[in-house]
Design a protein around this motif. Structure first.
Motif, short mmCIF file in Angstrom:
data_model
loop_
_atom_site.label_atom_id
_atom_site.label_comp_id
_atom_site.label_asym_id
_atom_site.label_seq_id
_atom_site.Cartn_x
_atom_site.Cartn_y
_atom_site.Cartn_z
N VAL A 137 0.85 -1.20 0.00
CA VAL A 137 0.00 0.00 0.00
C VAL A 137 0.88 1.24 0.00
O VAL A 137 2.11 1.14 0.11
N ARG A 138 0.27 2.40 -0.10
CA ARG A 138 1.03 3.66 -0.04
C ARG A 138 1.32 4.01 1.41
O ARG A 138 0.60 3.64 2.33
N ARG A 139 2.37 4.79 1.63
CA ARG A 139 2.75 5.23 2.97
C ARG A 139 1.60 5.98 3.63
O ARG A 139 1.35 5.84 4.83
N GLU A 140 0.87 6.76 2.85
CA GLU A 140 -0.25 7.53 3.40
C GLU A 140 -1.32 6.62 4.01
O GLU A 140 -1.96 6.99 5.00
N THR A 141 -1.49 5.44 3.43
CA THR A 141 -2.47 4.49 3.98
C THR A 141 -2.07 4.06 5.38
O THR A 141 -2.91 4.00 6.28
N ILE A 142 -0.79 3.81 5.59
CA ILE A 142 -0.32 3.42 6.92
C ILE A 142 -0.53 4.58 7.89
O ILE A 142 -1.00 4.38 9.01
N GLY A 143 -0.22 5.78 7.48
CA GLY A 143 -0.44 6.95 8.33
C GLY A 143 -1.91 7.12 8.69
O GLY A 143 -2.25 7.40 9.84
N ASN A 144 -2.79 6.91 7.71
CA ASN A 144 -4.22 7.03 7.96
C ASN A 144 -4.71 5.93 8.90
O ASN A 144 -5.57 6.17 9.75
N LEU A 145 -4.18 4.74 8.77
CA LEU A 145 -4.52 3.65 9.69
C LEU A 145 -4.10 4.02 11.11
O LEU A 145 -4.87 3.85 12.06
#
Length: 70
Positions: A27-35
């Motif tokens: 996934v994109r890094r932003e997805t991890i941040g949003n999680l």
């Protein structure tokens, strides 16, 4: 009910950046941040992929928190 995660804590334990984890689970890094910030609910597959990276269960990483009980 809000979804809470232990992703940030587990990343720190394993010395993984958001980018490292994102790459491992596709996934994109932003997805991890949003999680991590509770702004995104993962698919079952993504939750299982993250649990596999940390060698733990989905239930150990993701849980619901009742905000009205605070």
């Amino acid at each position: 009910m809000s979804l809470k995660t232990r992703i940030r804590e587990l990343r720190a334990r394993d010395r993984l950046s958001q980018e490292d984890l994102a790459r491992k689970v596709g996934v994109r890094r932003e997805t991890i941040g949003n999680l991590e910030n509770g702004r995104y609910n993962p698919s079952l597959k993504l939750a299982m992929d993250i649990a596999k990276v940390f060698d733990t269960t989905v239930e150990d990483i993701f849980f619901f928190f009742d905000e009205s009980a605070s």
